[in-house]
Design a protein around this motif. Sequence first.
Motif, short mmCIF file in Angstrom:
data_model
loop_
_atom_site.label_atom_id
_atom_site.label_comp_id
_atom_site.label_asym_id
_atom_site.label_seq_id
_atom_site.Cartn_x
_atom_site.Cartn_y
_atom_site.Cartn_z
N THR A 66 0.84 -1.20 0.00
CA THR A 66 0.00 0.00 0.00
C THR A 66 0.87 1.25 0.00
O THR A 66 2.05 1.20 0.36
CB THR A 66 -0.92 0.05 1.23
OG1 THR A 66 -0.12 0.06 2.41
CG2 THR A 66 -1.86 -1.14 1.25
N ASN A 102 0.35 5.67 0.68
CA ASN A 102 -0.45 6.85 0.98
C ASN A 102 -0.05 7.92 -0.03
O ASN A 102 1.08 8.38 -0.03
CB ASN A 102 -0.19 7.32 2.41
CG ASN A 102 -1.00 8.53 2.78
OD1 ASN A 102 -2.05 8.77 2.20
ND2 ASN A 102 -0.52 9.30 3.74
N PHE A 141 -1.51 10.17 -3.96
CA PHE A 141 -2.59 10.58 -4.85
C PHE A 141 -2.20 10.34 -6.31
O PHE A 141 -1.04 10.25 -6.67
CB PHE A 141 -3.01 12.03 -4.62
CG PHE A 141 -1.90 13.04 -4.65
CD1 PHE A 141 -1.49 13.61 -5.83
CD2 PHE A 141 -1.29 13.44 -3.47
CE1 PHE A 141 -0.48 14.54 -5.85
CE2 PHE A 141 -0.28 14.38 -3.49
CZ PHE A 141 0.13 14.94 -4.68
N PRO A 169 -8.66 6.69 -8.87
CA PRO A 169 -9.19 7.79 -8.07
C PRO A 169 -9.15 9.11 -8.84
O PRO A 169 -8.48 9.22 -9.88
CB PRO A 169 -8.25 7.84 -6.87
CG PRO A 169 -6.99 7.20 -7.33
CD PRO A 169 -7.39 6.20 -8.38
N VAL A 177 -6.50 13.69 -5.16
CA VAL A 177 -7.27 13.34 -3.97
C VAL A 177 -6.45 12.34 -3.16
O VAL A 177 -6.07 11.29 -3.66
CB VAL A 177 -8.64 12.72 -4.34
CG1 VAL A 177 -9.37 12.24 -3.10
CG2 VAL A 177 -9.48 13.73 -5.09
N ASN A 178 -6.17 12.69 -1.90
CA ASN A 178 -5.36 11.83 -1.05
C ASN A 178 -6.11 10.54 -0.74
O ASN A 178 -7.26 10.57 -0.32
CB ASN A 178 -5.02 12.57 0.24
CG ASN A 178 -4.01 11.82 1.08
OD1 ASN A 178 -3.38 10.88 0.62
ND2 ASN A 178 -3.85 12.24 2.30
N CYS A 179 -5.46 9.39 -0.97
CA CYS A 179 -6.07 8.09 -0.71
C CYS A 179 -4.99 7.04 -0.47
O CYS A 179 -3.81 7.31 -0.65
CB CYS A 179 -6.99 7.68 -1.85
SG CYS A 179 -6.21 7.62 -3.47
N TYR A 199 -8.12 1.45 -4.72
CA TYR A 199 -7.82 2.55 -3.81
C TYR A 199 -8.93 2.67 -2.78
O TYR A 199 -10.04 2.17 -2.98
CB TYR A 199 -7.65 3.88 -4.55
CG TYR A 199 -8.94 4.47 -5.07
CD1 TYR A 199 -9.62 5.42 -4.34
CD2 TYR A 199 -9.46 4.09 -6.30
CE1 TYR A 199 -10.81 5.95 -4.81
CE2 TYR A 199 -10.64 4.62 -6.78
CZ TYR A 199 -11.29 5.56 -6.02
OH TYR A 199 -12.47 6.09 -6.48
N GLU A 200 -8.62 3.28 -1.65
CA GLU A 200 -9.59 3.59 -0.60
C GLU A 200 -9.35 5.02 -0.14
O GLU A 200 -8.21 5.43 0.01
CB GLU A 200 -9.45 2.63 0.59
CG GLU A 200 -9.83 1.21 0.28
CD GLU A 200 -9.65 0.28 1.47
OE1 GLU A 200 -9.25 0.74 2.55
OE2 GLU A 200 -9.89 -0.91 1.30
N LEU A 201 -10.43 5.74 0.08
CA LEU A 201 -10.30 7.13 0.55
C LEU A 201 -10.03 7.18 2.03
O LEU A 201 -10.25 6.33 2.79
CB LEU A 201 -11.57 7.91 0.22
CG LEU A 201 -11.83 8.08 -1.26
CD1 LEU A 201 -13.16 8.76 -1.49
CD2 LEU A 201 -10.73 8.87 -1.93
#
Length: 80
Positions: free
Chosen positions: A4, A6, A8, A52, A56-58, A78-80
């Motif tokens: 994963t 963190n 955008f 995404p 946008v931060n995800c 992705y997940e918000l």
Amino acid sequence: MITTMNGFFLDEKSGSFVDNGRKIEFHNARFYDIDSQKLVKVTIPEGHNALPEPQVNCVIFMIVNAGEKYCKLVYDRYEL
């Protein structure tokens, strides 16, 4: 293996080219990793368009395809 990040989504690029008589198609995206402050290039699998919104931060989930010589990151979700 899944990893994963963190960050955008920045942009994507797709196309095709011919190498030694063989047609090669590609679909890549670039993401910015907030933690390491680096750009990451990821392969988008065929038929997968759920990216995404840009900037946008995800949390981005990627599959690591490790070969004998190279490793390749393949976008998963992705997940918000």
